[in-house]
Design a protein around this motif. Sequence first.
Motif, PDB file in Angstrom:
ATOM      1  N   PRO A   1      -6.949  -9.500 -13.249  1.00 33.28           N
ATOM      2  CA  PRO A   1      -7.675  -8.996 -12.081  1.00 33.28           C
ATOM      3  C   PRO A   1      -6.875  -9.210 -10.798  1.00 33.28           C
ATOM      4  CG  PRO A   1      -8.587 -11.112 -12.757  1.00 33.28           C
ATOM      5  CD  PRO A   1      -7.566 -10.737 -13.790  1.00 33.28           C
ATOM      6  N   ALA A   2      -6.771  -8.156 -10.036  1.00 28.28           N
ATOM      7  CA  ALA A   2      -5.945  -8.197  -8.835  1.00 28.28           C
ATOM      8  C   ALA A   2      -6.511  -7.255  -7.786  1.00 28.28           C
ATOM      9  CB  ALA A   2      -4.505  -7.811  -9.169  1.00 28.28           C
ATOM     10  N   VAL A   3      -6.013  -7.416  -6.582  1.00 33.37           N
ATOM     11  CA  VAL A   3      -6.385  -6.504  -5.509  1.00 33.37           C
ATOM     12  C   VAL A   3      -5.125  -6.150  -4.725  1.00 33.37           C
ATOM     13  CG1 VAL A   3      -6.994  -8.362  -3.891  1.00 33.37           C
ATOM     14  CG2 VAL A   3      -7.957  -6.073  -3.587  1.00 33.37           C
ATOM     15  N   LEU A   4      -4.917  -4.859  -4.538  1.00 35.95           N
ATOM     16  CA  LEU A   4      -3.801  -4.355  -3.744  1.00 35.95           C
ATOM     17  C   LEU A   4      -4.283  -4.192  -2.311  1.00 35.95           C
ATOM     18  CD1 LEU A   4      -2.662  -1.488  -6.180  1.00 35.95           C
ATOM     19  CD2 LEU A   4      -1.841  -3.865  -6.129  1.00 35.95           C
ATOM     20  N   LEU A   5      -3.630  -4.847  -1.387  1.00 36.58           N
ATOM     21  CA  LEU A   5      -4.047  -4.830   0.018  1.00 36.58           C
ATOM     22  C   LEU A   5      -2.995  -4.121   0.858  1.00 36.58           C
ATOM     23  CD1 LEU A   5      -5.185  -8.567   0.271  1.00 36.58           C
ATOM     24  CD2 LEU A   5      -6.666  -6.569   0.018  1.00 36.58           C
ATOM     25  N   SER A   6      -3.444  -3.304   1.784  1.00 36.74           N
ATOM     26  CA  SER A   6      -2.502  -2.628   2.675  1.00 36.74           C
ATOM     27  C   SER A   6      -3.177  -2.289   3.995  1.00 36.74           C
ATOM     28  CB  SER A   6      -1.941  -1.360   2.035  1.00 36.74           C
ATOM     29  OG  SER A   6      -2.939  -0.375   1.862  1.00 36.74           O
ATOM     30  N   GLY A   7      -2.332  -2.114   5.025  1.00 33.97           N
ATOM     31  CA  GLY A   7      -2.791  -1.687   6.331  1.00 33.97           C
ATOM     32  C   GLY A   7      -1.893  -0.587   6.842  1.00 33.97           C
ATOM     33  N   GLY A   8      -2.109  -0.206   8.074  1.00 30.02           N
ATOM     34  CA  GLY A   8      -1.343   0.888   8.651  1.00 30.02           C
ATOM     35  C   GLY A   8      -2.281   1.992   9.106  1.00 30.02           C
TER      36      GLY A   8
ATOM     37  N   VAL B   1      -7.614  -3.989  14.218  1.00 35.13           N
ATOM     38  CA  VAL B   1      -6.283  -4.259  13.675  1.00 35.13           C
ATOM     39  C   VAL B   1      -5.908  -3.167  12.669  1.00 35.13           C
ATOM     40  CG1 VAL B   1      -6.061  -6.725  14.130  1.00 35.13           C
ATOM     41  CG2 VAL B   1      -7.360  -5.951  12.136  1.00 35.13           C
ATOM     42  N   ASN B   2      -6.261  -1.951  13.030  1.00 30.50           N
ATOM     43  CA  ASN B   2      -5.901  -0.758  12.268  1.00 30.50           C
ATOM     44  C   ASN B   2      -6.681  -0.659  10.963  1.00 30.50           C
ATOM     45  OD1 ASN B   2      -4.505   1.657  11.740  1.00 30.50           O
ATOM     46  ND2 ASN B   2      -2.658   0.833  12.650  1.00 30.50           N
ATOM     47  N   ASP B   3      -6.228   0.190  10.081  1.00 31.49           N
ATOM     48  CA  ASP B   3      -6.956   0.441   8.842  1.00 31.49           C
ATOM     49  C   ASP B   3      -6.729  -0.678   7.827  1.00 31.49           C
ATOM     50  OD1 ASP B   3      -7.829   2.807   9.932  1.00 31.49           O
ATOM     51  OD2 ASP B   3      -6.270   4.014   8.973  1.00 31.49           O
ATOM     52  N   PHE B   4      -7.718  -0.868   6.976  1.00 30.03           N
ATOM     53  CA  PHE B   4      -7.666  -1.881   5.922  1.00 30.03           C
ATOM     54  C   PHE B   4      -8.007  -1.188   4.612  1.00 30.03           C
ATOM     55  CE2 PHE B   4      -9.927  -4.795   3.118  1.00 30.03           C
ATOM     56  CZ  PHE B   4      -9.047  -5.874   3.044  1.00 30.03           C
ATOM     57  N   ARG B   5      -7.153  -1.396   3.614  1.00 30.60           N
ATOM     58  CA  ARG B   5      -7.377  -0.799   2.298  1.00 30.60           C
ATOM     59  C   ARG B   5      -7.294  -1.880   1.237  1.00 30.60           C
ATOM     60  NH1 ARG B   5      -2.773   1.586   4.180  1.00 30.60           N
ATOM     61  NH2 ARG B   5      -3.166   3.199   5.755  1.00 30.60           N
ATOM     62  N   ALA B   6      -8.219  -1.859   0.317  1.00 27.43           N
ATOM     63  CA  ALA B   6      -8.226  -2.828  -0.783  1.00 27.43           C
ATOM     64  C   ALA B   6      -8.538  -2.083  -2.080  1.00 27.43           C
ATOM     65  CB  ALA B   6      -9.261  -3.909  -0.544  1.00 27.43           C
ATOM     66  N   VAL B   7      -7.654  -2.219  -3.069  1.00 33.61           N
ATOM     67  CA  VAL B   7      -7.804  -1.557  -4.354  1.00 33.61           C
ATOM     68  C   VAL B   7      -7.997  -2.643  -5.416  1.00 33.61           C
ATOM     69  CG1 VAL B   7      -6.780   0.021  -6.028  1.00 33.61           C
ATOM     70  CG2 VAL B   7      -6.230   0.258  -3.582  1.00 33.61           C
ATOM     71  N   PHE B   8      -9.169  -2.681  -6.022  1.00 34.47           N
ATOM     72  CA  PHE B   8      -9.458  -3.687  -7.050  1.00 34.47           C
ATOM     73  C   PHE B   8      -9.032  -3.170  -8.415  1.00 34.47           C
ATOM     74  CE2 PHE B   8     -12.386  -5.384 -10.303  1.00 34.47           C
ATOM     75  CZ  PHE B   8     -11.947  -6.696 -10.286  1.00 34.47           C
ATOM     76  N   ILE B   9      -8.234  -3.993  -9.109  1.00 39.55           N
ATOM     77  CA  ILE B   9      -7.763  -3.703 -10.470  1.00 39.55           C
ATOM     78  C   ILE B   9      -8.398  -4.706 -11.414  1.00 39.55           C
ATOM     79  CG2 ILE B   9      -5.752  -3.357 -11.942  1.00 39.55           C
ATOM     80  CD1 ILE B   9      -5.758  -1.554  -9.447  1.00 39.55           C
TER      81      ILE B   9
ATOM     82  N   ILE C   1      -0.083  -7.956  -1.297  1.00 42.55           N
ATOM     83  CA  ILE C   1      -0.022  -7.225  -0.029  1.00 42.55           C
ATOM     84  C   ILE C   1       1.123  -6.227  -0.107  1.00 42.55           C
ATOM     85  CG2 ILE C   1       0.356  -7.405   2.452  1.00 42.55           C
ATOM     86  CD1 ILE C   1      -0.957 -10.152   2.384  1.00 42.55           C
ATOM     87  N   LEU C   2       0.782  -4.958  -0.071  1.00 41.98           N
ATOM     88  CA  LEU C   2       1.781  -3.902  -0.159  1.00 41.98           C
ATOM     89  C   LEU C   2       2.464  -3.641   1.174  1.00 41.98           C
ATOM     90  CD1 LEU C   2      -0.181  -1.328  -2.361  1.00 41.98           C
ATOM     91  CD2 LEU C   2       1.522  -3.005  -3.102  1.00 41.98           C
ATOM     92  N   GLY C   3       1.854  -4.063   2.263  1.00 41.60           N
ATOM     93  CA  GLY C   3       2.444  -3.878   3.578  1.00 41.60           C
ATOM     94  C   GLY C   3       1.389  -3.596   4.616  1.00 41.60           C
ATOM     95  N   ASP C   4       1.717  -3.904   5.860  1.00 45.06           N
ATOM     96  CA  ASP C   4       0.769  -3.693   6.952  1.00 45.06           C
ATOM     97  C   ASP C   4       1.071  -2.429   7.745  1.00 45.06           C
ATOM     98  OD1 ASP C   4       3.107  -4.462   8.185  1.00 45.06           O
ATOM     99  OD2 ASP C   4       2.144  -5.754   9.663  1.00 45.06           O
ATOM    100  N   ALA C   5       2.023  -1.618   7.259  1.00 44.75           N
ATOM    101  CA  ALA C   5       2.469  -0.472   8.056  1.00 44.75           C
ATOM    102  C   ALA C   5       2.613   0.791   7.211  1.00 44.75           C
ATOM    103  CB  ALA C   5       3.794  -0.803   8.738  1.00 44.75           C
ATOM    104  N   LEU C   6       1.681   1.001   6.266  1.00 49.12           N
ATOM    105  CA  LEU C   6       1.746   2.204   5.438  1.00 49.12           C
ATOM    106  C   LEU C   6       1.273   3.400   6.250  1.00 49.12           C
ATOM    107  CD1 LEU C   6       2.015  -0.018   3.280  1.00 49.12           C
ATOM    108  CD2 LEU C   6       0.697   1.454   1.744  1.00 49.12           C
ATOM    109  N   GLU C   7       2.160   4.360   6.412  1.00 48.36           N
ATOM    110  CA  GLU C   7       1.859   5.557   7.178  1.00 48.36           C
ATOM    111  C   GLU C   7       2.048   6.784   6.298  1.00 48.36           C
ATOM    112  OE1 GLU C   7       4.705   4.362  10.519  1.00 48.36           O
ATOM    113  OE2 GLU C   7       3.055   5.313  11.614  1.00 48.36           O
TER     114      GLU C   7
END
Length: 420
Positions: A305-312, A411-419, A272-278
Amino acid sequence: MRDLNLSARDLLLQLFAAAVDSADPAQTVARHLPELPRGRVVVVGAGKSAAAMARAVEMAWPDVDLSGVVVTRYGHGVPTERIEVIEAAHPVPDANGAMAAKRILQAVSGLGPDDLVLALISGGGSALMTAPAPGLTLEEKMQVNRLLLASGVPISVMNRVRRRLSAVKGGRLALAAAPARVVTLAISDVPGDDPLAIASGPTVHDPDGGADLSEIVDQLGPDLPVAARQLLLAAPKPIPAFAADYRLISTPQMALEAAAKLAHAAGITPLILGDALEGEASTTGQVMAGIARSAALHGHPVAGPAVLLSGGETTVYIGDVKPGRGGRNTEFLLSMALALDGQTGIHTLACDTDGIDGTEDAAGAIITPDTLTRARAAGLDPRAILRGHDSYSLFDRIGDLVRTGPTLTNVNDFRAVFIP
């Protein structure tokens, strides 16, 4: 239990579904309801989840004599029996939103100390419950909203302006309900979960009510209505401080944690990279591409294998360009795809958890390593499309939009990056 034997695309869609499910009012409202009062129960609310929250209250309190009114976005209404639901426009207010605000203020007037006002607040409430400050017309308020949406300023700044120009935001709804007890159940759609920023804080005190707004006035330019300019520059009347019973029932961080739990169950490392990426959407897309490439090539900040998760919530600066069709999530994705330039294995989803990215009919989209190849094969110029803010059209053409319809939460935007 979901089937975890998934392709990258299906995995991303499952992660998004888990995030949205975690904020379903039907699952969260009942756990946070207060004890019943000796007097009346009046339910009011505003936001994209307001109707779904109202129905959840009715289901949790089937035998309680309650009344009230909530306002939600067109297409987000659900059947209720005791609480009236009004639908209105978002993100630019309309007459229905003004009418709803008036009805809500009427509903909370004349109450006593033994009465309870249950306020159901969620993202989108700023535009949906619109009561222009004295001296400002609805048309002028609408023009201010259009200027804010095109300005590229952070949502926190937008809400500061909206509070100054409102007769209901920044704690004014709670003051109108006094001396009744006010309990707020809120679904956060803002970075940091600041109650004052969620629907511009109609039930919380605004300690920032006297801030100098001259800089944003200058940024909004000559098209800012004169009455709005005067209100934003004048010293506002102080709002008395008051205590608030404010309960966050769903937040972006909770949604990210729900997605992380599913990823972990699938044998994929979540980060989780953070819930407040602006930030500006296209710039944020470039930054995310750099992080994803580092993870894929060097195992930092996480090995696949990983997933980068962020919101904001990112913003889109339009400038002098006549924009095409797009939203902040599709703009983010197209910029990221251009920066990745076909990097092997990386797949990304970016969607608004309310199911609507901007003003279009999609929640967002997905990019794959061959996104640019497929777009160019369809005769599209991705870089020119990004400059013209027409990202929706590109993803629609190549079949990579994510369409869920209204999710009835936010709950705002949701981003998921699969590696891989």
